[in-house]
Motif scaffolding. Sequence first.
Motif, mmCIF file in Angstrom:
data_model
loop_
_atom_site.group_PDB
_atom_site.id
_atom_site.type_symbol
_atom_site.label_atom_id
_atom_site.label_comp_id
_atom_site.label_asym_id
_atom_site.label_seq_id
_atom_site.Cartn_x
_atom_site.Cartn_y
_atom_site.Cartn_z
ATOM 1 N N THR A 31 0.832 -1.203 0.000
ATOM 2 C CA THR A 31 0.000 0.000 0.000
ATOM 3 C C THR A 31 0.867 1.254 0.000
ATOM 4 O OG1 THR A 31 -0.106 0.203 2.402
ATOM 5 C CG2 THR A 31 -1.692 -1.290 1.354
ATOM 6 N N PHE A 32 0.200 2.409 -0.167
ATOM 7 C CA PHE A 32 0.915 3.699 -0.106
ATOM 8 C C PHE A 32 1.593 3.896 1.246
ATOM 9 C CE2 PHE A 32 -2.432 4.871 -3.276
ATOM 10 C CZ PHE A 32 -1.581 5.105 -4.333
ATOM 11 N N ASP A 33 0.994 3.320 2.291
ATOM 12 C CA ASP A 33 1.521 3.539 3.639
ATOM 13 C C ASP A 33 2.517 2.465 4.064
ATOM 14 O OD1 ASP A 33 -0.079 5.783 3.876
ATOM 15 O OD2 ASP A 33 -1.795 4.602 4.550
ATOM 16 N N GLY A 34 2.916 1.579 3.134
ATOM 17 C CA GLY A 34 3.976 0.628 3.432
ATOM 18 C C GLY A 34 3.511 -0.736 3.876
ATOM 19 N N VAL A 42 -6.938 1.532 -6.756
ATOM 20 C CA VAL A 42 -6.933 2.817 -6.054
ATOM 21 C C VAL A 42 -7.930 3.742 -6.743
ATOM 22 C CG1 VAL A 42 -4.988 3.685 -7.432
ATOM 23 C CG2 VAL A 42 -5.497 4.772 -5.258
ATOM 24 N N SER A 43 -8.641 4.533 -5.939
ATOM 25 C CA SER A 43 -9.573 5.536 -6.470
ATOM 26 C C SER A 43 -9.481 6.787 -5.616
ATOM 27 C CB SER A 43 -11.017 5.022 -6.449
ATOM 28 O OG SER A 43 -11.192 3.964 -7.355
ATOM 29 N N HIS A 44 -9.811 7.896 -6.236
ATOM 30 C CA HIS A 44 -9.941 9.166 -5.521
ATOM 31 C C HIS A 44 -11.347 9.174 -4.928
ATOM 32 C CE1 HIS A 44 -10.528 13.773 -5.724
ATOM 33 N NE2 HIS A 44 -9.921 13.458 -4.598
ATOM 34 N N CYS A 45 -11.451 9.028 -3.594
ATOM 35 C CA CYS A 45 -12.746 8.732 -2.983
ATOM 36 C C CYS A 45 -13.362 9.863 -2.183
ATOM 37 C CB CYS A 45 -12.615 7.521 -2.054
ATOM 38 S SG CYS A 45 -12.085 6.032 -2.896
ATOM 39 N N HIS A 46 -12.564 10.782 -1.695
ATOM 40 C CA HIS A 46 -13.097 11.733 -0.722
ATOM 41 C C HIS A 46 -13.240 13.145 -1.272
ATOM 42 C CE1 HIS A 46 -12.778 8.577 2.203
ATOM 43 N NE2 HIS A 46 -11.475 8.457 2.001
ATOM 44 N N GLY A 47 -13.117 13.317 -2.567
ATOM 45 C CA GLY A 47 -13.350 14.618 -3.163
ATOM 46 C C GLY A 47 -14.794 14.753 -3.614
ATOM 47 N N SER A 48 -15.204 15.978 -3.901
ATOM 48 C CA SER A 48 -16.576 16.192 -4.385
ATOM 49 C C SER A 48 -16.786 15.554 -5.748
ATOM 50 C CB SER A 48 -16.871 17.692 -4.450
ATOM 51 O OG SER A 48 -15.918 18.344 -5.282
ATOM 52 N N VAL A 49 -15.710 15.481 -6.533
ATOM 53 C CA VAL A 49 -15.755 14.838 -7.838
ATOM 54 C C VAL A 49 -14.572 13.871 -7.910
ATOM 55 C CG1 VAL A 49 -15.644 15.157 -10.335
ATOM 56 C CG2 VAL A 49 -16.810 16.851 -8.924
ATOM 57 N N GLN A 50 -14.826 12.668 -8.401
ATOM 58 C CA GLN A 50 -13.754 11.675 -8.483
ATOM 59 C C GLN A 50 -12.801 12.033 -9.613
ATOM 60 O OE1 GLN A 50 -14.216 7.516 -10.028
ATOM 61 N NE2 GLN A 50 -13.885 6.979 -7.874
ATOM 62 N N THR A 82 -7.758 8.533 -0.760
ATOM 63 C CA THR A 82 -7.861 7.371 -1.636
ATOM 64 C C THR A 82 -8.526 6.205 -0.917
ATOM 65 O OG1 THR A 82 -5.700 6.468 -1.002
ATOM 66 C CG2 THR A 82 -5.746 8.064 -2.809
ATOM 67 N N CYS A 83 -8.975 5.250 -1.716
ATOM 68 C CA CYS A 83 -9.492 3.998 -1.198
ATOM 69 C C CYS A 83 -9.186 2.914 -2.213
ATOM 70 C CB CYS A 83 -10.991 4.086 -0.922
ATOM 71 S SG CYS A 83 -11.983 4.528 -2.371
ATOM 72 N N GLY A 84 -9.337 1.642 -1.818
ATOM 73 C CA GLY A 84 -9.025 0.527 -2.690
ATOM 74 C C GLY A 84 -7.949 -0.342 -2.075
ATOM 75 N N LEU A 85 -7.457 -1.267 -2.858
ATOM 76 C CA LEU A 85 -6.460 -2.206 -2.352
ATOM 77 C C LEU A 85 -5.152 -1.517 -1.968
ATOM 78 C CD1 LEU A 85 -6.939 -5.236 -4.781
ATOM 79 C CD2 LEU A 85 -7.923 -4.895 -2.512
ATOM 80 N N CYS A 86 -4.945 -0.280 -2.460
ATOM 81 C CA CYS A 86 -3.722 0.462 -2.107
ATOM 82 C C CYS A 86 -3.842 1.210 -0.798
ATOM 83 C CB CYS A 86 -3.363 1.443 -3.226
ATOM 84 S SG CYS A 86 -2.640 0.646 -4.679
ATOM 85 N N GLY A 87 -4.998 1.166 -0.147
ATOM 86 C CA GLY A 87 -5.142 1.801 1.151
ATOM 87 C C GLY A 87 -5.586 3.246 1.060
ATOM 88 N N ASP A 88 -5.561 3.899 2.238
ATOM 89 C CA ASP A 88 -6.124 5.249 2.338
ATOM 90 C C ASP A 88 -5.083 6.354 2.212
ATOM 91 O OD1 ASP A 88 -4.809 4.911 4.686
ATOM 92 O OD2 ASP A 88 -6.582 5.030 5.975
#
Length: 1479
Positions: free
Chosen positions: A14-17, A31-39, A130-136
């Motif tokens: 993941t991004f955090d190791g 990985v996805s951009h999850c916490h913005g108003s628009v993805q 972010t969210c997904g298999l790459c973590g937050d």
Amino acid sequence: DNVCSMWGNFHFKTFDGDVYQFQGICEYNLVSHCHGSVQDFSVHVKRSEFTGDSKINRVLVTIGDMAIKLTKNLVMVNDDVVKLPHYVAGVLLEQYATYIKLYAKLGLSVMWNKDDAVMVELEAKYTNQTCGLCGDFNGMAILNEFISEAQACDYSSQRPGCSELLEDKAWKSCTSIVSPEPYIQACVVDRCWSRPGDIEDSLPLCTTLSEYSRQCSHAGGTPPNWRKPDFCAVKCPYNMEYSESGSPCVDTCSHTDTSLLCEEHKMDGCYCPPGTVFDDISDRGCIPQEQCQCKHNKVYNSGDVLHMEDKECVCHHGSWTCESLPTPGLCAVEEGSHFTTFDGKEFTFHGECYYILSQDCEESKFTVLGQLIPCVDHETDTCLKSVVLLPNNDKNNALVIKDDGTVKQNGDLTLPYASANIIVFRPSSFHIIVQTSFGLRMQVQLVPVMQLYITLDRSYQTKTCGLCGNFNMVLSDELKTPQGLVEGTASSFANSWKAQSNCRDRSESLDDPCSYNIDSESYAEHWCSKLLEKEGPFAKCHSSVNPESYYKRCKYSTCTCEKTENCLCGVFSSYVRACTAKGIFLQGWRDTVCKKYTEHCPATQTFSYKLQGCQRTCDSLSLERPACINTYLPVDGCACPDGLYENENGVCVALDKCSCYHNGERIKPGKSITIKNEHCVCTNGKLHCHSWKPSVMDCPAPKVFFNCSEAGPEEHGLECAKTCAQKTVDCFLTGCTSGCQCPSGLLDDGRGHCVPQHNCPCKHNGHYYPPGSQITDQCNTCTCKQGKWKCTEEKCPGTCTIYGSGHYNTFDNRRFGFSGDCGYIAAQNKCGNKTGTFHVITENVPCGTTGTTCSKSVRIVLGKTQLDLIDGKVTNTDLESGTLIKYRVRNVGLYLAIEADIGLTVLWDRKTTVRIILQPQHMGEVCGLCGNFNGNGKDDFTTQGQLQVSDVLEFANSWKVNSHCPDAVPDFDPCSKAHNRHTWAKMQCSIITGKTFKECHSMVDPAPYFDNCVRDSCACDTGGDCECFCTAVAAYAQACNEAGVCVAWRTPEICPVFCEFYNDPLECLWHYSPCHTPCYKTCLNPDGICRNPLPNLEGELLQYSTTTTEVITEPTTPHPEPTPSSTTKTTTPEIEQTTTPGTTTKATTTTEVSTTEVTSTTTITTTTPTPTSTTQTLPTPTVSQETTPCIICDWTEWFNVYDPVTGKGNDLETYENIRDAGKTICETPEDIECKAVSNPDMSLDEFVQETGQVVHCNVSFGLVCKKDDQENSPYKCLDYTIRALCCRPCESTPSPTTTITTPKETTTSQTTPYPGSEGTTPTTTRGTTTPEVITKPTTPHPGPTPTSTPTTTTTTTTREVITEPTTPHPEPTPSSTTTTTTTTPEIEQTTTPGTTTKATTTTEVITEPTTPHPEPTPSSTTKTTTPEIEQTTTPGTTTKATTTTEVITEPTTPHPEPTLHLQQKLPHLKLNNNYNYNT
């Protein structure tokens, strides 16, 4: 860490190791951009559907509404298959030997090895989003375990096989920065899961070692080459070699420096062996650079020769070595208004006169004149009607060619014609060619419109002048007038080259002619777009001659002309001729457009595209001399077939009776016309005219009337009357015009005044300057002397401007448009074999569905330092090699400035504008998209392979940084896709051509800025509307700023700048300035000295400045009665004082101290916030004593005593009529101002130019306007008003004063330190002796009393501050007066020809006593005199003005009360942001 990866047997980091294993075989969100108003983005991966197979079949990336699908053999964008490399809307897709890479400029990078490994890299701005298999991506590692059921495995038995290599010392570079433990554990798990026959034993170790190697390279380590032929081997294409850590920026034959400027992380892959480059021209793999080929339209081997029009180039190791050929210069006059000079400068001008097109200004071998007149009723529809050649400037031997084909030289000529030094012939019905023995050739096109092409031998370089330029291979000085100064606009330049002094000046309309009629616009677009068609008849010439400018000219001419098809076809034929000059012959193009001209050949003649023979006529058979020299460019048109000969009329018929011609009109024999109130009859081919209307014989003094009926053979009246502007220009005589003109010995100064030659003013950009005036031209100073500008010849810094969606203006002032998607070298000094020290690289960041640019990123490499300018911020990186170059980063207004000690400055507005400024030491030493800074704009399109080309795309693509980035494609017009938006864009951008920038139109041509503004505003269709529009307008505003015109164009509605953001509550320290000096005192630069001078820039600045002056008079021995005063005079010259940011004032100070009884110390301090002034004392110059006369000058009221209604259409506002009306006016006014009653805010020159009125405004008699002189509607005079400047001696006797002469040039600035100030206006003055000129204020004291006077008057602003006693007194007290007078000359004014008056600002502070005193005491006086202003009061008389500060201190007693604020002391004064006060 900002990297997430998956690899091998279902391993994830993941991004955090966190490192874990997940054996899913579905499609997963990596990985996805999850916490913005628009993805912003998402990355999905799909594995093989077979259990246990870890191969990845597909990677799906979505960015906004765009879907990109990556498979092993195909790449699809929105379901369309694309070929790599490919760029779309800010996303770059690249193919490497072992990887597919996706890079999105929003901050995402995805790399897939087309097998089992995917690596995703994100910018830090997506932290915790972010969210997904790459973590937050929140920076906190939680897991460090594997999701696994293989608990029964003996880990200890599997570990040695996995750790054997990773813990080897060969990996030391990696283990110190990336822990190998997670990867060893991953390998152990893989081995535990494996079963015999499932996978090879070495495969888990290969995949994990590969991943560890990738992570090590990405982190900056150097992994060893651990692969062996029998262990994890990789096969490479061509003769490439596999490397675990190589630069993905591959050096190629076309881009040899790609790796030098590479920003990418190193990675594993196939690379060329050391000492080789990849052959991207013939695709031969890796070769030594010595074997590289060259490419220009085709492939050239090393040693092959490329022959070009003006160069011969040899291919050498992949680059070109070129040698210039002695080619002639070409000047063109096309479509009746479009000019191209010998040096390649293009401009448009609609004239109505004879103009000097080209002239030998040294040896007078020739003069070529052209007559431009309106074709019909529209002033913007002008035609070239005749061309005149004056051999040896002999007016009596003029060769005249008319637009109907008539040729005259002392009578009609029959072609072909040959004389001792001239041959004239007609190779086709479309063209006439003139060849001379003195190096001049002319091709005159007659069909469909008259066009002219002048060719000159190179022997005339630097010797010519006129509208065709000076032929010196320097583009920046093409618009140079006979007075010697370069004009800002084409119209002011062209007006200066009139060959007849009685023609009126013409100005250019700034409107788009196609906006008047949608049908005309549609017609023009339909036909003119044929030039741009990639499969059309002109396509094969596109790479040699860029059709873009011809396309624009075609639309302009088609919408302007009444005969649209003629003008349209004229542009097409111009393009065809340009292609022919490049050796490209376009056959059959008239089958598509302009076919009618091929179908109407005269009887017995046929049409041909390629005619290059001499004219075959009946008379040519008997000529003793050859009819022509057939070395001219082939032409098209109608001609007699072989064996037939043409007669004098173009067909085989008898000669007709001669007709007469006037301005292109045919007059039949015996017919008559009226020309300028004269009756003319056509007889024997000539017009015989006589006047039938009596002329007005009375003229305002000193002018005299010239009567053509009494003229001698060499007298021509107003046709060739000598003027200040025309005294150096040969006049072309077409007849005689009666009227009022200046007497012999005097010249018309262009404003109706008659002056001697030494008093002639100089004209520049539509403004007149009196003799002795000085103006700046870039870094040079120009002085007006006898009507001509004499300039210093310093080498000036060069500026390259890049703004908007790819608008470039090079160091040598060549403009072009290019909106590529890669990073490009804008400027560098690593050119050819030289070792460079700097590189400036720019890259566009797109927005909108059209992909237009909304911002730019800038990379600056200075020796071993790299600066990255992106997202409004600067980051610096130390490189491994290079020299140490000092630099400074600072904010200057709205710009971020990078200033390096090597003479390089980069200005960035944090958006789309980049300005690169180079000091003169870099001239000819740089290369890139900004050109080579050698003064010659014609060779700016030089590729990285050192080949000069004409195609913008070929030139620009050669300067891309990354060889893998795809080549740019031709720009499309975004306005053509959105007609409604086009209308909105033109409406918004009309601010550039409207009243807001009116004062700048004569200084900087607004046309290219308007076009760029419309284009960018059309393209910004999804957000960024204001950014694109505002950037485009700001570019024109900055150009005006540098031309000396400051325009405050921003409003709360239009591109506002919110400076209040920087102010604390209830404070008003920061405000917006449209043109603030960028060099001023700061905490980091306390001296306010800048190494590389910058132009004034817009932005926010601190509103307050501080100037502190302290004058202390020490007490002497007290005495109860008056003591005779003793005077001590101290002279302290050259005090350098900085009063406002960036402004240095040198003053000469004389201090006079009277010693008296004083019982107190008086300190006068003028204080306003920061910065503090500094004073430096220099050596004392010679002191001389002179008597200064006193003169008082006043402007009269505005007089309007004559009514045109009752005056039968005349308006005679003469001094005599004013006195007869009972008004008072002096006998000999010093100056005069005239204006129209209907337009009081418009100058008379502007009003006359707009209305066509004939008006004489002269200081010698007043204003005279006569109905009989009017040639335009309403054919009578409008109502005018005048005022005069009257001067008289002062009543008091002039007193002797001591004056110090300081010959050095100084800069005097006026400080306005209170809210609402406008900054400082620097004025350069010269130390001379001037009389004291006093202009009475219009408002009496006390209080702030600024004198309101019109523009040309002398203004005195007097502020008197009186402090009343705070305690009542029982008896009268002698006054204690402290008077501080500061005189600052700031306004230069012309009173009479050669008379200059400068305005002064005076501040007086008078302090009344606060304590009684028994007896008066003689005063103590301190006087400061600064003689630094040059002033001319009468022609040829120069005197000095002085700045005097007097401090008179009467005896006082110190007062215990604290100092009051100004508002408290002066309650009657209101302090706000609208007034400026000095204490």
